[in-house]
Write an enzyme that holds these catalytic residues in place. Structure first.
Site, PDB file in Angstrom:
ATOM      1  N   THR A 162      36.365  63.528 -11.356  1.00 23.02           N
ATOM      2  CA  THR A 162      36.426  64.148 -12.677  1.00 23.02           C
ATOM      3  C   THR A 162      35.971  63.134 -13.722  1.00 23.02           C
ATOM      4  OG1 THR A 162      38.173  65.672 -12.109  1.00 23.02           O
ATOM      5  CG2 THR A 162      38.208  64.863 -14.352  1.00 23.02           C
TER       6      THR A 162
ATOM      7  N   GLY B  68      43.315  73.247 -12.419  1.00 23.49           N
ATOM      8  CA  GLY B  68      44.101  72.014 -12.465  1.00 23.49           C
ATOM      9  C   GLY B  68      44.467  71.615 -13.884  1.00 23.49           C
TER      10      GLY B  68
ATOM     11  N   GLY C 295      43.096  63.078 -11.236  1.00 31.98           N
ATOM     12  CA  GLY C 295      43.987  62.945 -10.087  1.00 31.98           C
ATOM     13  C   GLY C 295      44.462  64.305  -9.627  1.00 31.98           C
TER      14      GLY C 295
ATOM     15  N   GLY D 239      45.909  67.344  -9.984  1.00 32.91           N
ATOM     16  CA  GLY D 239      46.210  68.053 -11.223  1.00 32.91           C
ATOM     17  C   GLY D 239      47.569  68.725 -11.313  1.00 32.91           C
TER      18      GLY D 239
HETATM   19  N1  ASP Z   1      42.527  66.518 -12.003  1.00 35.38           N
HETATM   20  C1  ASP Z   1      41.504  67.338 -11.410  1.00 35.38           C
HETATM   21  C2  ASP Z   1      42.133  68.622 -10.934  1.00 35.38           C
HETATM   22  O1  ASP Z   1      43.243  68.594 -10.450  1.00 35.38           O
HETATM   23  C3  ASP Z   1      40.856  66.674 -10.253  1.00 35.38           C
HETATM   24  C4  ASP Z   1      40.262  65.343 -10.576  1.00 35.38           C
HETATM   25  O2  ASP Z   1      40.786  64.583 -11.365  1.00 35.38           O
HETATM   26  O3  ASP Z   1      39.213  65.028  -9.998  1.00 35.38           O
HETATM   27  O4  ASP Z   1      41.476  69.637 -11.000  1.00 35.38           O
END
Ligand code: ASP
Length: 340
Positions: A206, A236, A258, A260
């Site tokens: 992300t 998320g 992270g 989510g």
């Molecule tokens: N936080 C994002 C989610 O849970 C995923 C990521 O941080 O890559 O959708």
């Protein structure tokens, strides 16, 4: 004479200290996602170079906006757009696939002077979801638009739209097929499982940014393809204000990455702001408290970048790495991937 020399020395030392603290004022910090141990192992010299260069390009794009007197929202949007267009990051073009083999993108943005925010979730045809999130903030009466409604809002106001195949990259598709295979090998899940399949590689890339402009306004934004193999319209933390993104001029701006679900449950981004406002913690201590104590204790992997109103920056992560870069008001760029 001696006093004069001592006084001059004191003045000179004072000027040096002021210069170095001015030097240290950060105006933009960005991230390209949290990294797991496995992801670190997978990194080659060539891919590491690409990530570092991608981060540097994005932070420099945001800094160019700062130099022209742009707002923190402009800086956040400019740097995130660059990462959305870069297939190496899980946002925009490089979004991961859902278990149904589609790409569903989420993004949010917030400014800290009036606490205005905008977000989109599960969009499928918007080239730059961060621009759609900003349009929700500036051109609608709402904060969060989802799915087909968000697609048609973005199209209606003239944002660039693309065929969904634009988000189909070979690299991500290969990963998707491998994850499907891996899932087949695992025991079939019961209907009352944790709610979605957790990507076995634990990879997140992300993107996010937090900026501080010349007027002292902080803005923060986050954009993602979400977690690989997500199901059932799962959304998320990235488009959830208070979870993946928050900005408040009285404290700081935050962008998270992270797992989510944990960042939503712990209102992670807002909790960092609240710890600063109500408990007087520094940005570093507040981010550390949320990421390395609260989320870690709950097994919520990931991290955040945060920038306070004085230009003090921090990156807190409870996983192996957090791909990140920041730039000071004098243009000094720092890029880091792990604990270095
Ligand atoms: N936080 C994002 C989610 O849970 C995923 C990521 O941080 O890559 O959708």
């Amino acid at each position: 004479m001696k006093t004069l020399i001592l006084c001059s020395l004191a003045v000179w030392l004072g000027a040096q200290a002021a210069a170095s603290s001015a030097e240290a004022k950060v105006v933009l910090v960005i991230h390209g996602g949290a990294a797991s141990e496995k992801e670190k192992m997978k990194l080659t010299a060539e891919s590491e170079k690409r990530y570092r260069e991608g981060l540097e390009r994005a932070v420099r794009a945001g800094y160019a906006v700062f130099k022209k007197g742009g707002s923190s929202l402009d800086m956040v949007e400019a740097s995130i757009k660059l990462m959305e267009d870069d297939p190496d990051f899980n946002a925009g073009r490089g979004a991961v696939f859902t278990s149904a083999g589609k790409n569903e993108l989420d993004a949010s943005i917030m400014e800290g002077r009036h606490l205005k925010a905008g977000a989109v979730a599960s969009v499928t045809i918007v080239k730059n979801p961060i621009s759609a999130a900003r349009a929700v903030l500036e051109k609608s009466k709402h904060v969060l638009l989802v799915s087909e409604g968000a697609n048609s809002f973005a199209k209606g106001i003239g944002l660039e739209t693309v065929d969904p195949s634009y988000f189909h990259t070979e690299e991500r598709w290969k990963e998707h097929e491998e994850l499907l295979e891996e899932e087949k090998r695992q025991k079939p899940r019961a209907n009352n499982d944790k709610g979605f399949s957790v990507p076995s590689r634990g990879e997140w890339s992300t993107v996010g940014a937090v900026a501080l402009d010349a007027t002292g306004t902080i803005a923060a934004g986050t954009s993602t393809g979400g977690m690989a193999e997500k199901r059932w319209g799962r959304v998320g933390d990235s488009p959830i204000i208070g979870a993946g993104t928050y900005a408040d001029n009285e404290a700081c701006g935050v962008s998270a990455t992270g797992h989510g679900e944990y960042f939503i449950r712990y209102a992670a981004a807002h909790d960092i702001v609240a710890l600063m406002k109500y408990k007087g913690l520094s940005v570093e201590a507040a981010a550390d408290e949320v990421v390395n104590k609260k989320l870690k204790a709950a097994s919520g992997s990931g991290g955040v970048i945060a920038l306070d109103r004085k230009g003090r920056v921090t990156a807190a992560f409870n996983c192996e790495g957090l791909f990140r870069a920041h730039v000071t008001e004098t243009g000094k760029v720092t890029v880091k991937l792990f604990r270095e």
